[in-house]
Design a protein around this motif. Sequence first.
Motif, PDB file in Angstrom:
ATOM      1  N   ARG A 193       0.848  -1.195   0.000  1.00 33.01           N
ATOM      2  CA  ARG A 193       0.000   0.000   0.000  1.00 33.01           C
ATOM      3  C   ARG A 193       0.890   1.253   0.000  1.00 33.01           C
ATOM      4  N   ILE A 194       0.489   2.248  -0.795  1.00 34.44           N
ATOM      5  CA  ILE A 194       1.200   3.531  -0.834  1.00 34.44           C
ATOM      6  C   ILE A 194       0.211   4.631  -0.468  1.00 34.44           C
ATOM      7  N   TYR A 195       0.588   5.455   0.499  1.00 36.53           N
ATOM      8  CA  TYR A 195      -0.226   6.591   0.916  1.00 36.53           C
ATOM      9  C   TYR A 195       0.304   7.884   0.296  1.00 36.53           C
ATOM     10  N   SER A 196      -0.605   8.803  -0.014  1.00 36.86           N
ATOM     11  CA  SER A 196      -0.214  10.152  -0.408  1.00 36.86           C
ATOM     12  C   SER A 196      -1.461  11.005  -0.579  1.00 36.86           C
ATOM     13  N   PHE A 201      -0.412  11.888  -6.011  1.00 34.74           N
ATOM     14  CA  PHE A 201      -0.620  10.714  -6.868  1.00 34.74           C
ATOM     15  C   PHE A 201      -0.744  11.141  -8.335  1.00 34.74           C
ATOM     16  N   ARG A 205       1.800   9.938 -11.418  1.00 31.99           N
ATOM     17  CA  ARG A 205       1.015   8.832 -11.971  1.00 31.99           C
ATOM     18  C   ARG A 205       1.834   7.940 -12.905  1.00 31.99           C
ATOM     19  N   LEU A 208       4.519   5.858 -11.068  1.00 33.98           N
ATOM     20  CA  LEU A 208       3.918   4.781 -10.289  1.00 33.98           C
ATOM     21  C   LEU A 208       3.428   3.652 -11.185  1.00 33.98           C
ATOM     22  N   ARG A 217      -3.112   2.300  -3.969  1.00 38.51           N
ATOM     23  CA  ARG A 217      -2.826   3.703  -3.688  1.00 38.51           C
ATOM     24  C   ARG A 217      -3.973   4.277  -2.859  1.00 38.51           C
TER      25      ARG A 217
END
Length: 365
Positions: A193-196, A201, A205, A208, A217
């Motif tokens: 999982r990636i938070y931002s 994001f 984009r 990623l 995401r």
Amino acid sequence: MSDEQTRLAELRDRIDSLDKQIMDLISARAQCAQEVAHVKMASRPDEDVFFYRPEREAQVLRRIKAENPGPLSGEEMARLFREIMSACLALEKPMHIAFLGPEGTFTQAAALKHFGHSVISVPLPAIDDVFREVESGAAQYGVVPVENSTEGMINHTLDMFIGSPLKICGEVQLRIHHHLLAAKHTDDKAITRIYSHQQSFAQCRQWLDAHWHGVERVAVSSNAEAARRAADEPGTAAIAGDMAAELYGLRKLAATIEDRPDNTTRFLIVGREEVGPSGHDKSSILVSMRNKPGALYELLEPFHRHGLSLTRLETRPSPSGTWAYVFYIDFEAHVEDPQVQAVLAEIENEAVELKRLGSYPIGVL
């Protein structure tokens, strides 16, 4: 002693002597700044005196950049003087600067870039809260994001000016470098999982999709919040900047992952006072025009005729009714300039409403 050691000893002695001279001059400058404050307070004993003058500061920083002899760059020399002025100003009373928080956001980095590190920065959870903090007088100024070179305008900030009495007192541009961050103990291969923030994001984009395709995401309220979660939750990473990485002790899995290398965000400084001319200024207005053919032409034509350069034109829905719109306009010049007064007088004759948001120095740093 060898020739090298002798020469190095001479140079170090000279550096020590120069450091003493620099320290003496900075102290003399600080004393002069204190005297300026005392003169202001003595002449206006019953008023809330503002010691910080954005137009004066912009003039000083421009002069420093223009007269800088090198070898340091003009930008670097101006940053040093920015911190000297910040420390001198704080001798009387450190300013409280509200910003869109939490701590570690790009907005805090912009606030410190503009005001220096001798202010008290106050993190707040929403743009509305920043405006209210300044309106109440609890903070002297606020810093809010207004546009990004990749993703465009931040509409919430524009909409706040419709009902707020605050003025725009300055602007600052910040190069935005995003990094993929994780806790030091996190296994790179175990990240699921990636938070931002949703804007980050969008700005990363393509990178990623190419490097972390298929990893979940999750959008959160800020990059600093993303960094906090990555520090606490196993198997997670965050997209955030250097300040958040340092604050939460994260390591960089990948640096500068933004899709566009010129990725820049512009921030506005909001306050309660009008700003005088600095010699290189920008003005912002909100205009609501009558809904009729040619309304936009009638709005823009006076700017062309009087030789004023528009730098931004945005349209926002008006809160007064369905299918009514408000135009947000930035242009280069100060409201005290005669040609600006002529243009605004013409617009006022045709507009339903004209709101002057402020004139302020074009960003120096």
